[in-house]
Design a protein around this motif. Structure first.
Motif, mmCIF file in Angstrom:
data_model
loop_
_atom_site.group_PDB
_atom_site.id
_atom_site.type_symbol
_atom_site.label_atom_id
_atom_site.label_comp_id
_atom_site.label_asym_id
_atom_site.label_seq_id
_atom_site.Cartn_x
_atom_site.Cartn_y
_atom_site.Cartn_z
ATOM 1 N N ASP A 131 1.311 -1.272 0.096
ATOM 2 C CA ASP A 131 0.207 -0.014 -0.222
ATOM 3 C C ASP A 131 0.926 1.248 0.142
ATOM 4 N N TYR A 154 -9.449 10.001 -2.249
ATOM 5 C CA TYR A 154 -11.217 9.071 -2.202
ATOM 6 C C TYR A 154 -10.876 7.908 -1.618
ATOM 7 N N SER A 157 -8.974 7.471 4.361
ATOM 8 C CA SER A 157 -8.671 6.418 5.486
ATOM 9 C C SER A 157 -8.631 4.972 5.472
ATOM 10 N N LYS A 200 -19.470 9.320 3.528
ATOM 11 C CA LYS A 200 -20.437 8.732 3.318
ATOM 12 C C LYS A 200 -21.622 9.605 3.984
ATOM 13 N N HIS A 245 -5.451 -0.780 -10.452
ATOM 14 C CA HIS A 245 -6.265 -1.269 -10.730
ATOM 15 C C HIS A 245 -6.498 -2.058 -9.597
ATOM 16 N N VAL A 247 -9.531 -0.803 -7.765
ATOM 17 C CA VAL A 247 -10.551 -0.464 -7.771
ATOM 18 C C VAL A 247 -12.153 -0.293 -8.632
ATOM 19 N N GLY A 309 -7.646 2.188 7.794
ATOM 20 C CA GLY A 309 -5.573 2.072 7.956
ATOM 21 C C GLY A 309 -5.540 0.311 7.388
HETATM 22 N N1 LIG Z 1 -2.922 -2.710 -8.455
HETATM 23 C C1 LIG Z 1 -1.616 -2.157 -7.410
HETATM 24 O O1 LIG Z 1 -1.246 -2.137 -7.404
HETATM 25 C C2 LIG Z 1 -2.288 -2.513 -6.031
HETATM 26 C C3 LIG Z 1 -1.746 -2.744 -4.462
HETATM 27 C C4 LIG Z 1 -2.446 -2.213 -3.982
HETATM 28 C C5 LIG Z 1 -4.550 -1.998 -3.483
HETATM 29 N N2 LIG Z 1 -5.584 -2.256 -4.985
HETATM 30 C C6 LIG Z 1 -6.263 -2.347 -4.894
HETATM 31 O O2 LIG Z 1 -6.689 -0.799 -4.031
HETATM 32 C C7 LIG Z 1 -7.871 -0.769 -3.634
HETATM 33 C C8 LIG Z 1 -7.411 0.072 -2.072
HETATM 34 O O3 LIG Z 1 -6.391 -0.981 -1.595
HETATM 35 P P1 LIG Z 1 -6.491 -0.814 0.019
HETATM 36 O O4 LIG Z 1 -5.421 -1.071 0.815
HETATM 37 O O5 LIG Z 1 -6.881 0.851 0.286
HETATM 38 O O6 LIG Z 1 -8.394 -0.709 0.472
HETATM 39 P P2 LIG Z 1 -8.801 -0.574 1.266
HETATM 40 O O7 LIG Z 1 -8.195 -0.233 3.240
HETATM 41 O O8 LIG Z 1 -10.538 -1.014 2.177
HETATM 42 O O9 LIG Z 1 -9.708 1.462 1.011
HETATM 43 C C9 LIG Z 1 -10.417 1.756 0.827
HETATM 44 C C10 LIG Z 1 -11.168 2.840 1.340
HETATM 45 O O10 LIG Z 1 -12.120 3.194 1.201
HETATM 46 C C11 LIG Z 1 -12.897 3.629 2.767
HETATM 47 N N3 LIG Z 1 -14.866 3.953 1.035
HETATM 48 C C12 LIG Z 1 -15.628 3.866 0.805
HETATM 49 N N4 LIG Z 1 -16.629 4.320 0.306
HETATM 50 C C13 LIG Z 1 -16.250 5.404 0.651
HETATM 51 C C14 LIG Z 1 -16.643 6.635 0.505
HETATM 52 N N5 LIG Z 1 -18.361 6.834 0.065
HETATM 53 N N6 LIG Z 1 -16.091 7.924 1.192
HETATM 54 C C15 LIG Z 1 -15.184 7.483 1.968
HETATM 55 N N7 LIG Z 1 -14.277 6.572 1.878
HETATM 56 C C16 LIG Z 1 -14.825 5.377 0.958
HETATM 57 C C17 LIG Z 1 -13.351 2.116 2.808
HETATM 58 O O11 LIG Z 1 -13.898 2.340 3.805
HETATM 59 P P3 LIG Z 1 -15.403 1.379 4.683
HETATM 60 O O12 LIG Z 1 -13.995 -0.366 4.365
HETATM 61 O O13 LIG Z 1 -15.598 1.426 5.833
HETATM 62 O O14 LIG Z 1 -16.125 1.669 3.467
HETATM 63 C C18 LIG Z 1 -11.725 2.097 2.885
HETATM 64 O O15 LIG Z 1 -11.161 2.715 4.124
HETATM 65 C C19 LIG Z 1 -7.983 -2.250 -3.535
HETATM 66 O O16 LIG Z 1 -9.262 -2.799 -4.673
HETATM 67 C C20 LIG Z 1 -7.208 -2.948 -3.668
HETATM 68 O O17 LIG Z 1 -7.483 -4.176 -4.288
HETATM 69 C C21 LIG Z 1 -4.718 -2.584 -5.744
#
Ligand SMILES: NC(=O)c1ccc[n+]([C@@H]2O[C@H](COP(=O)([O-])OP(=O)(O)OC[C@H]3O[C@@H](n4cnc5c(N)ncnc54)[C@H](OP(=O)(O)O)[C@@H]3O)[C@@H](O)[C@H]2O)c1
Length: 316
Positions: A131, A154, A157, A200, A245, A247, A309
């Motif tokens: 991350d 976006y 948190s 939200k 990728h 999202v 986190g």
């Molecule tokens: N391609 C790559 O290299 C790569 C690397 C790492 C991660 N990723 C991908 O990137 C994405 C994000 O990863 P992440 O580790 O950051 O995931 P994460 O920890 O689940 O972060 C996404 C955040 O967005 C929040 N969220 C959802 N709807 C929201 C809204 N309307 N307003 C504000 N916040 C909102 C979620 O909160 P709630 O849980 O409370 O809804 C969560 O805290 C995932 O799909 C992951 O698989 C890709």
């Protein structure tokens, strides 16, 4: 060694505590005695076998999950000059064929390993690699973020988001953080967001207009959907949007705004840059919950519940 491994891809119940041989190292590899592993938002996809499908690789079982982790160097290959036994390190490798970090030992290329920066604990370092590097790739390599620019994060948190917000501040940007829930808003305010809103609950567009009357310069997006697309209308014409990728649904782009999907880069140069920014601190990695290794399936279930986190596994 103790490891949580799959005998076949499947749901959380497919993860079983097993006794497996300690992996052997090549000349350019190190063996890490793992103390903590990161639980990635993407781990359930790997567990279900979707990564091997996308990557076109042939999995071998037992299959040990875990892209990220931290611990102590237990052995070094003949060609490895940068590490010695006892060094405290963190490391990451996606779908390591020698097995992931849900285990007491991991063997991987020394190039993917680094000493732990700042004053991070082992658990904080364990959840950082993917991350942290994905946040930094998005900010510097894709968005080309400059000091003084106004950035929207976006999902601020979440795993990538709370790291991206702090890295953007260290780069000198002004951050409009869209967090999840009141607790999310509190976290991002503590981490230095210039303006924080609850994506939200709050009216994001009114707050964005107050923060940047002429529109924001750029956005890093970590969660998709209608509220995301609505928020992105606050990006100015000529502005940039990046999202990793994975999202879903993929964000849609307002007219006149550039958008790019990307993957986090794992390179020694980018790890060095990440460490330098962290050392220039302040920088905090937020570990919301830690589970023992044998409760890895509970950790996966926790990914689907609201949390801030990252989530970690503690490996004794
Ligand atoms: N391609 C790559 O290299 C790569 C690397 C790492 C991660 N990723 C991908 O990137 C994405 C994000 O990863 P992440 O580790 O950051 O995931 P994460 O920890 O689940 O972060 C996404 C955040 O967005 C929040 N969220 C959802 N709807 C929201 C809204 N309307 N307003 C504000 N916040 C909102 C979620 O909160 P709630 O849980 O409370 O809804 C969560 O805290 C995932 O799909 C992951 O698989 C890709």
């Amino acid at each position: 060694m103790r490891a949580v491994a799959l005998d076949k891809f499947g749901g959380p119940e497919a993860m079983k505590l097993q006794d497996l041989p300690v992996p052997k190292i090549e000349a350019n590899e190190v063996l890490i005695r793992v103390e903590a592993a990161g639980v990635g938002a993407w781990d359930p996809y790997e567990r279900e076998g979707r990564f091997v499908e996308i990557m076109g690789t042939k999995p071998s079982f037992p299959y040990v999950l875990g892209t990220d982790g931290a611990g102590t160097i237990a052995a070094v290959g003949k060609e490895v000059k940068d590490f010695k036994e006892g060094d405290r390190v963190y490391a990451g490798e996606l779908a390591n064929p020698k097995g992931g970090f849900y285990a007491q030992y991991v063997a991987l290329k020394a190039d993917n390993v680094s000493l732990i920066p700042g004053d991070l604990t082992i658990e904080q370092a364990a959840v950082l690699p993917t991350d942290g590097l994905t946040a930094l790739t998005g900010l510097e390599k894709v968005l080309g973020l400059k000091s003084g620019e106004k950035l929207m994060v976006y999902g601020a948190s979440g795993g990538i988001g709370h790291l991206a917000l702090q890295l953007a501040k260290l780069i000198g940007a002004k951050v409009f953080a869209i967090a999840s829930g009141e607790d999310g808003v509190q976290l991002v305010e503590k981490l230095g967001a210039d303006r924080a809103v609850d994506g939200k609950g709050d009216d994001v567009l009114i707050a964005a207009k107050e923060f940047a009357p002429k529109g924001l310069d750029a956005a890093l997006v970590t969660a998709g959907g209608e509220p995301t697309d609505e928020a992105l209308s606050a990006i100015r014409k000529g502005g940039r949007i990046a999202y990793p990728h994975g999202v879903m649904p993929e964000p849609t782009v307002p007219e006149g705004v550039a958008i790019e999907a990307y993957d986090g880069e794992f390179s020694p140069a980018l790890v060095k840059r990440l460490n330098t920014l962290i050392d220039s601190g302040p920088f905090e990695v937020h570990v919301d919950r830690t589970f023992p290794l044998d409760e890895a399936s509970k950790a996966h279930q926790a990914l689907d519940q609201h949390h801030l986190g990252k989530i970690a596994l503690r490996i004794e």
